[in-house]
Design an enzyme around this catalytic site. Structure first.
Site, short mmCIF file in Angstrom:
data_model
loop_
_atom_site.label_atom_id
_atom_site.label_comp_id
_atom_site.label_asym_id
_atom_site.label_seq_id
_atom_site.Cartn_x
_atom_site.Cartn_y
_atom_site.Cartn_z
N HIS A 99 5.02 -5.18 4.40
CA HIS A 99 5.09 -3.90 5.11
C HIS A 99 6.36 -3.96 5.96
O HIS A 99 6.74 -5.04 6.43
CB HIS A 99 3.94 -3.72 6.10
CG HIS A 99 2.57 -3.66 5.51
ND1 HIS A 99 1.86 -4.78 5.20
CD2 HIS A 99 1.77 -2.60 5.23
CE1 HIS A 99 0.67 -4.42 4.73
NE2 HIS A 99 0.58 -3.10 4.73
N ASP A 102 5.83 -5.92 9.06
CA ASP A 102 5.61 -7.37 8.97
C ASP A 102 6.94 -8.10 9.03
O ASP A 102 7.06 -9.17 9.61
CB ASP A 102 5.02 -7.83 7.62
CG ASP A 102 3.86 -7.03 7.14
OD1 ASP A 102 3.14 -6.50 7.97
OD2 ASP A 102 3.69 -6.97 5.90
N ASP A 294 -4.29 -6.54 -5.93
CA ASP A 294 -4.40 -7.29 -4.68
C ASP A 294 -5.57 -8.25 -4.87
O ASP A 294 -6.75 -7.85 -4.83
CB ASP A 294 -4.61 -6.37 -3.47
CG ASP A 294 -3.28 -5.99 -2.83
OD1 ASP A 294 -2.22 -6.34 -3.40
OD2 ASP A 294 -3.30 -5.34 -1.77
N ASP A 337 -3.56 -10.55 -1.11
CA ASP A 337 -3.83 -9.80 0.12
C ASP A 337 -5.08 -10.46 0.73
O ASP A 337 -6.16 -9.88 0.77
CB ASP A 337 -4.07 -8.33 -0.21
CG ASP A 337 -4.09 -7.47 1.04
OD1 ASP A 337 -4.05 -8.05 2.14
OD2 ASP A 337 -4.15 -6.24 0.92
C1 XLS Z 1 -5.70 -2.74 3.78
C2 XLS Z 1 -4.82 -2.83 2.63
C3 XLS Z 1 -3.37 -3.08 2.93
C4 XLS Z 1 -2.51 -2.70 1.76
C5 XLS Z 1 -1.08 -2.51 2.08
O1 XLS Z 1 -6.92 -2.73 3.67
O2 XLS Z 1 -5.34 -3.80 1.77
O3 XLS Z 1 -3.14 -4.38 3.33
O4 XLS Z 1 -2.63 -3.62 0.71
O5 XLS Z 1 -0.88 -1.60 3.10
CA CA Z 2 -4.53 -4.45 -0.17
CA CA Z 3 -8.18 -5.19 2.16
#
Ligand code: XLS
Ligand code: CA
Ligand code: CA
Length: 434
Positions: A99, A102, A294, A337
């Site tokens: 992000h 980040d 993810d 993630d």
């Molecule tokens: C939040 C999301 C976030 C996205 C990216 O729940 O998983 O981390 O992957 O903004």
């Molecule tokens: Ca995510």
């Molecule tokens: Ca999540």
């Protein structure tokens, strides 16, 4: 260059190894179905959970012990770049996701925030040179800051909409600069808690406008990334607009955006929607929008977005099965993630968690490939739907039949015989492959 982690390069030692800091199943160059494992499994490090998460939760403060911390946030951002590249190099991870906030901290003004992002991303670019580390995707954090309390593209405040657009533009520019091939939109706070104060129609129209503008800028700016929407049913709001893959498909089709976006499917978001991970992957695949993953898992007994490292082999097999059927993920990959538990606060835990996740997916890939090669489920399904290959079934499949004709047919064939679905047998076979 300072070394941040007292852990060496992680090697493949095979399933018999008892070394916690070694791969048991992820053997990077081993060829599975004609492709080396690392091409099937384009693992990515999430900048936020790996370098920014410090272990705090609603009830307690930070627990993580991190040697790359600094009192000045910008200094810390640079140290995170060094630590992140050391981490990816040691694990043999070739991609990262970020992000905007980040990479570099939010500053007092938007202009200063943009400048900080420019500086830190210059440094990331420099670090990428001479390595095979690439950017999988970038995104904008349009949910943390209090200005986004009622959403970004769906905020009732037009100034907030404009601010989000500015952040997205800058995050897209930064993704382009870092060579990212995908750009993600997670809805953040795009949703609502009560209809007593919310005009859903207007909010959805605005959200579609924001995505349309971003779609146009993707081309205009030369980023040309695969745009991805990441569905999530709830949290932070009660009703998130991007509930699940099917809901997002409906939304995209309503606004004529279905050709411009694919999906980034997160395991924990699938289960929050009371779907399985492979259900969401399947819906995306059969609609041609499975873009990226993810890779994490939730806890069914907790019921919120715990973002745990994926260690559930069963789910990983079924996920990789869908990925193989999809012919891979194209420009997408598998982004962790996932964050270490609050009690797993050492540097070693970070490595061990990534190893666990990578090994789970590697083993999932091996088993899914074998299942597919042996056509275990495919043969069963072919047989199960065989009635549509001939006679009246073929006419239905070819859409060459009328309701009257079907009525005549049913009158003549009203003693129906069904075949067993054999779910338990198929589940037992799957277990035999494990
Ligand atoms: C939040 C999301 C976030 C996205 C990216 O729940 O998983 O981390 O992957 O903004
Ligand atoms: Ca995510
Ligand atoms: Ca999540």
């Amino acid at each position: 260059m300072k070394e941040y982690f007292k852990v060496g390069k992680i090697a493949y030692e095979g399933p018999k190894s008892t070394n916690p800091l070694a791969f048991k199943y992820y053997n990077k160059d081993e060829v599975i179905l004609g492709k080396p494992m690392h091409e099937h499994l384009k693992f990515a490090m999430s900048w936020w959970h790996t370098l920014c998460a410090k272990g705090s939760d609603q009830f307690g403060s930070n627990t993580m012990v991190r040697t790359f911390e600094a009192t000045d946030p910008l200094q810390e951002a640079y140290q995170k770049v060094d630590a992140g590249f050391e981490f990816m190099d040691k694990l043999g991870i070739e991609y990262f996701c970020f992000h905007d906030r980040d990479l570099a901290p939010e500053m007092p003004t938007l202009k200063e925030s943009n400048e900080a992002l420019d500086k830190v991303s210059d440094y990331v670019l420099e670090k990428m040179k001479g390595t095979n580390i690439k950017c999988l995707w970038g995104t904008a954090n349009c949910f943390n800051h209090k200005r986004y309390l009622a959403g970004a593209g769906t905020s009732p405040n037009a100034d907030v909409f404009a601010y989000a657009a500015a952040q997205i533009k800058k995050a897209m520019d930064t993704t382009k600069k870092l060579g990212g091939k995908n750009y993600v939109f997670w809805g953040g706070r795009e949703g609502y808690d009560t209809l007593l104060n919310t005009d859903v129609k207007q909010e959805l129209d605005h959200y579609a406008t924001l995505l349309t503008l971003a779609r146009d800028y993707n081309k205009k700016s030369g980023l040309n990334a695969q745009l991805l929407i990441e569905p999530k049913p709830k949290e932070p709001t009660k009703h998130q607009y991007d509930f699940d893959v099917q809901t997002v498909l409906g939304f995209l089709r309503t606004y004529g955006l279905e050709k411009d976006f694919k999906m980034n499917i997160e395991a924990n978001h699938a289960t929050l929607a009371i779907h399985t991970f492979n259900h969401e992957l399947n819906v995306a695949r059969i609609n041609g929008v499975l873009g990226s993953i993810d890779a994490n898992q939730g806890d069914m007994l907790l019921g919120w977005d715990t973002d745990q490292f994926p260690t559930n082999l069963y789910d990983a097999i079924l996920a990789m099965y869908e990925v193989l059927l999809n012919g891979g993920l194209g420009t997408g990959g598998l982004n962790f993630d996932a964050k270490v538990r609050r009690q797993s606060f050492t540097d070693e835990d970070l490595f061990i968690s990534y190893i666990a996740g990578m090994d789970t997916f590697a083993r999932g890939l091996r088993i899914a490939a074998k299942l597919l090669e042996d056509k275990v489920f495919e043969n069963f399904k072919t047989e199960r739907y065989a009635s549509y290959k001939t006679g009246i079934g073929k006419k239905i499949a070819d859409k060459k039949v009328t309701l009257e004709e079907l009525s005549d047919y049913a009158l003549a064939h009203d003693q129906i015989e069904n075949a067993s679905g054999r779910q338990e047998w198929l589940e037992a076979i799957l277990n035999q492959y494990i």
